[in-house]
Design a protein around this motif. Structure first.
Motif, short mmCIF file in Angstrom:
data_model
loop_
_atom_site.label_atom_id
_atom_site.label_comp_id
_atom_site.label_asym_id
_atom_site.label_seq_id
_atom_site.Cartn_x
_atom_site.Cartn_y
_atom_site.Cartn_z
N TRP A 1 -11.88 94.09 92.79
CA TRP A 1 -11.38 95.15 93.94
C TRP A 1 -11.48 94.47 95.20
CZ3 TRP A 1 -8.32 99.26 93.15
CH2 TRP A 1 -8.26 100.23 94.29
N GLU A 2 -10.57 94.91 96.02
CA GLU A 2 -10.87 94.54 97.61
C GLU A 2 -10.64 95.85 98.31
OE1 GLU A 2 -11.29 91.57 98.94
OE2 GLU A 2 -11.42 90.47 97.04
N LYS A 3 -11.94 96.18 99.07
CA LYS A 3 -12.09 96.70 100.00
C LYS A 3 -11.53 98.51 100.03
CE LYS A 3 -11.59 92.95 103.28
NZ LYS A 3 -10.94 92.11 102.17
N THR B 1 -3.17 93.45 94.95
CA THR B 1 -3.93 92.94 96.16
C THR B 1 -3.50 91.94 97.04
OG1 THR B 1 -5.80 93.64 94.89
CG2 THR B 1 -6.27 92.29 96.44
N ASP B 2 -3.41 92.14 98.33
CA ASP B 2 -3.16 91.19 99.22
C ASP B 2 -4.18 91.44 100.50
OD1 ASP B 2 -2.05 89.08 100.87
OD2 ASP B 2 -0.14 90.12 101.01
N GLY B 3 -5.20 91.16 100.23
CA GLY B 3 -6.26 91.54 101.10
C GLY B 3 -7.05 92.75 101.02
N TYR B 4 -6.26 93.81 100.72
CA TYR B 4 -6.55 95.21 100.06
C TYR B 4 -5.95 95.50 98.94
CZ TYR B 4 -8.38 95.52 104.98
OH TYR B 4 -8.92 95.51 106.06
N SER B 5 -6.65 96.24 98.04
CA SER B 5 -5.95 96.67 96.82
C SER B 5 -5.36 98.16 96.77
CB SER B 5 -7.22 96.53 95.76
OG SER B 5 -7.88 95.22 95.43
N GLN C 1 -2.72 84.31 92.93
CA GLN C 1 -2.04 83.26 94.03
C GLN C 1 -3.37 82.67 94.58
OE1 GLN C 1 0.48 81.90 94.55
NE2 GLN C 1 -0.16 80.74 96.46
N GLY C 2 -4.60 83.36 94.62
CA GLY C 2 -5.59 82.79 95.41
C GLY C 2 -6.69 83.91 95.69
N PRO C 3 -7.70 83.68 96.30
CA PRO C 3 -8.70 84.69 96.86
C PRO C 3 -7.95 85.83 97.45
CG PRO C 3 -9.37 82.47 97.19
CD PRO C 3 -8.18 82.15 96.76
N GLY C 4 -8.22 86.96 97.11
CA GLY C 4 -7.58 88.11 97.72
C GLY C 4 -5.94 88.34 97.60
N LYS C 5 -5.31 87.68 96.78
CA LYS C 5 -3.94 87.46 96.42
C LYS C 5 -3.89 87.75 94.94
CE LYS C 5 -2.65 85.71 100.87
NZ LYS C 5 -1.66 85.27 101.53
N TRP C 6 -3.65 88.82 94.33
CA TRP C 6 -3.67 88.88 93.02
C TRP C 6 -3.18 90.17 92.48
CZ3 TRP C 6 -6.61 92.87 91.69
CH2 TRP C 6 -7.76 93.27 92.31
N ILE C 7 -2.83 90.21 91.15
CA ILE C 7 -2.15 91.51 90.53
C ILE C 7 -2.72 91.70 89.14
CG2 ILE C 7 -0.39 92.77 89.69
CD1 ILE C 7 1.40 91.50 91.64
N LYS C 8 -3.55 92.71 88.79
CA LYS C 8 -4.02 92.84 87.42
C LYS C 8 -3.33 94.15 86.92
CE LYS C 8 -7.87 95.81 88.62
NZ LYS C 8 -9.59 95.84 87.97
N ALA C 9 -2.90 93.82 85.72
CA ALA C 9 -2.19 94.92 85.03
C ALA C 9 -2.63 94.94 83.62
CB ALA C 9 -0.65 94.45 85.20
N GLY C 10 -2.84 96.20 82.99
CA GLY C 10 -3.23 96.40 81.82
C GLY C 10 -3.46 97.95 81.38
N ILE C 11 -4.37 97.98 80.42
CA ILE C 11 -4.75 99.40 80.20
C ILE C 11 -6.27 99.44 80.61
CG2 ILE C 11 -5.64 100.81 78.04
CD1 ILE C 11 -2.81 100.76 78.35
N GLU C 12 -6.38 100.69 81.38
CA GLU C 12 -7.91 101.17 81.82
C GLU C 12 -8.08 102.57 81.63
OE1 GLU C 12 -10.29 101.08 86.25
OE2 GLU C 12 -8.00 100.11 86.03
N LEU C 13 -9.35 102.74 81.08
CA LEU C 13 -9.66 104.20 80.67
C LEU C 13 -10.33 104.84 82.00
CD1 LEU C 13 -9.89 105.62 77.87
CD2 LEU C 13 -12.45 105.38 78.46
N ASN C 14 -9.49 106.08 82.12
CA ASN C 14 -9.89 106.80 83.50
C ASN C 14 -9.79 108.18 83.05
OD1 ASN C 14 -10.47 106.72 86.16
ND2 ASN C 14 -8.43 107.92 86.42
#
Length: 202
Positions: free
Chosen positions: A38-40, A109-113, A85-98
């Motif tokens: 997570w970012e910020k 995420t691109d600096g902020y999520s 892509q690198g630090p602070g530049k990513w995408i995660k996709a999947g299943i999350e329990l909420n």
């Protein structure tokens, strides 16, 4: 290109998990307690302690990761596919329990999520496949199970020309002992169009 299986040994862990055990064609992984990405945004904190098994992602291919949805019991248990892509530049996709329900979850995420959720309680006990394919400056995230067809989950900006990595990920922000069995990691034909479903390959 045709479908190509990616060896579990082809990837490198961003952070080593508690357990990573190959059993035949499957990979069983246990996440560390408190692991997350997570970012910020909203919470203010920055987390990069999740476990991602990453390999080079060629631009002219789609990536698919499949795992069993049978062990998600605690808040924020999560697994799926990481695009980086690198630090602070990513995408995660999947299943999350909420809220006690498995959700199709994507964090871009691109600096902020940011974070999007869509409940899929009917998917419990099935094998879930998460797919990522690039079209122009975007990535199309889709998901399915062995008994449910493709669902388009997210179209997100991902404008990078080179240096991308992708692969399975797992996080356990709130507990110890969370394990997931990954059953498939492939490179295959990219999407031809946002409105055309990929083939149902196994």
């Amino acid at each position: 290109m045709t479908q190509k299986a990616i060896s579990w040994n082809a990837g490198i862990w961003t952070n080593p998990p508690v357990l990573s055990l190959q059993e035949g064609q499957f990979l069983q992984v246990e996440a560390s307690e408190g692991s997350d990405y997570w970012e910020k945004t909203l919470y203010g904190f920055e987390r990069s302690s999740g476990h991602s098994l990453l390999a080079v992602w060629e631009r002219d291919s789609a990536i698919e990761v499949t795992f069993q949805l049978d062990s998600f019991t605690e808040l924020y248990d999560q697994a799926g596919i990481m695009l980086q892509q690198g630090p602070g530049k990513w995408i995660k996709a999947g299943i999350e329990l909420n809220d006690g329900i498995p959700q199709l979850a994507v964090v871009v995420t691109d600096g902020y999520s940011d974070w999007s959720l869509s409940p899929v309680p009917e998917w419990v006990g099935d094998h879930v496949t998460i797919r990522a394919s690039r079209i122009q400056d975007a990535v199309v995230i889709r998901a399915r199970t062995d008994h449910h067809g493709w669902r388009t989950v997210r179209v997100a900006r991902f404008p990078y020309e080179s240096g991308q990595q992708a692969g399975p990920f797992i996080c356990a922000p709130t507990r110890a002992g969370f394990q997931v069995t990954f059953t498939r990691w492939i490179s295959t034909e990219p999407d031809s169009d946002i409105h055309t479903d990929p083939p149902l390959e196994k």
